[in-house]
Design a protein around this motif. Structure first.
Motif, short mmCIF file in Angstrom:
data_model
loop_
_atom_site.label_atom_id
_atom_site.label_comp_id
_atom_site.label_asym_id
_atom_site.label_seq_id
_atom_site.Cartn_x
_atom_site.Cartn_y
_atom_site.Cartn_z
N PRO A 4 65.01 -6.21 -21.82
CA PRO A 4 64.94 -4.88 -22.75
C PRO A 4 64.39 -3.76 -21.55
O PRO A 4 64.59 -2.52 -22.27
CB PRO A 4 63.39 -5.52 -23.44
N TYR A 7 67.58 -2.03 -20.84
CA TYR A 7 68.19 -1.26 -21.99
C TYR A 7 67.31 -0.06 -22.27
O TYR A 7 68.03 1.19 -22.46
CB TYR A 7 68.12 -1.99 -23.25
N ASN A 122 64.20 -4.04 -28.71
CA ASN A 122 63.48 -4.18 -27.29
C ASN A 122 62.20 -3.64 -26.87
O ASN A 122 61.82 -4.07 -26.02
CB ASN A 122 64.73 -3.43 -26.40
N TRP A 125 60.06 -6.49 -27.77
CA TRP A 125 60.29 -7.30 -26.56
C TRP A 125 59.50 -6.97 -25.49
O TRP A 125 58.81 -7.90 -24.93
CB TRP A 125 61.75 -7.42 -26.49
#
Length: 151
Positions: A4, A7, A122, A125
């Motif tokens: 995450p 990203y 994300n 997360w």
């Protein structure tokens, strides 16, 4: 733990899909299985178990690197007379770094999100990982307080 963050910082996905829903369709079963296995093996899912499992990345990484490079890692028993402050800083700094990097990644990720739902997933997360690392760093007293509130 890094997926995450990668990203949110760079838009790098561990699984290349056309949209966030397809990615979630592939990832959510894995995420669910991770917690289901913890429940099956332990009989319950406890915060401290998840926290320690997540935070154990650093000793495992050091062990892997020592095998690759043929080096030895020094190990000190918990009951040793050595300074606990030095040991804490040696082992805690990667966790603090990941928490700070996570905070920074959320700022960068929400600056100009390319996909709202993937960025949101994300971010959640990252928040979960930060919370578990925070619980690990604050120690056992924190777990007792959380458990008392739940019960």
């Amino acid at each position: 733990m890094l997926f995450p963050i990668l990203y949110l910082l760079f838009g790098i996905k561990p699984l290349h899909t056309e949209n966030g829903a397809v990615w979630a369709l592939h990832y959510i079963p894995y995420f669910g299985m991770y917690y289901a296995l913890a429940f099956l093996f332990l009989g319950s899912i406890r915060l401290e178990t998840l926290s320690i499992a997540l935070a154990s990345f650093w000793p495992y990484l050091l062990g892997l690197l020592s095998v690759f490079f043929g080096t030895e890692q020094k190990w000190v028993a918990t009951t040793s007379k050595k300074s606990t402050d030095d040991a804490f800083m040696k082992w805690a700094w990667p966790h603090v770094f990941i928490i700070l990097l996570s905070l920074f990644s959320m700022i960068v990720g929400w600056y100009d999100p390319s996909n709202f739902w993937t960025t949101l997933f994300n971010t959640l997360w990252v928040v979960l990982n930060m919370y578990l690392l925070y619980l690990f760093l604050t120690g056992e007293k924190r777990f007792v307080k959380v458990r008392e509130k739940i019960i």
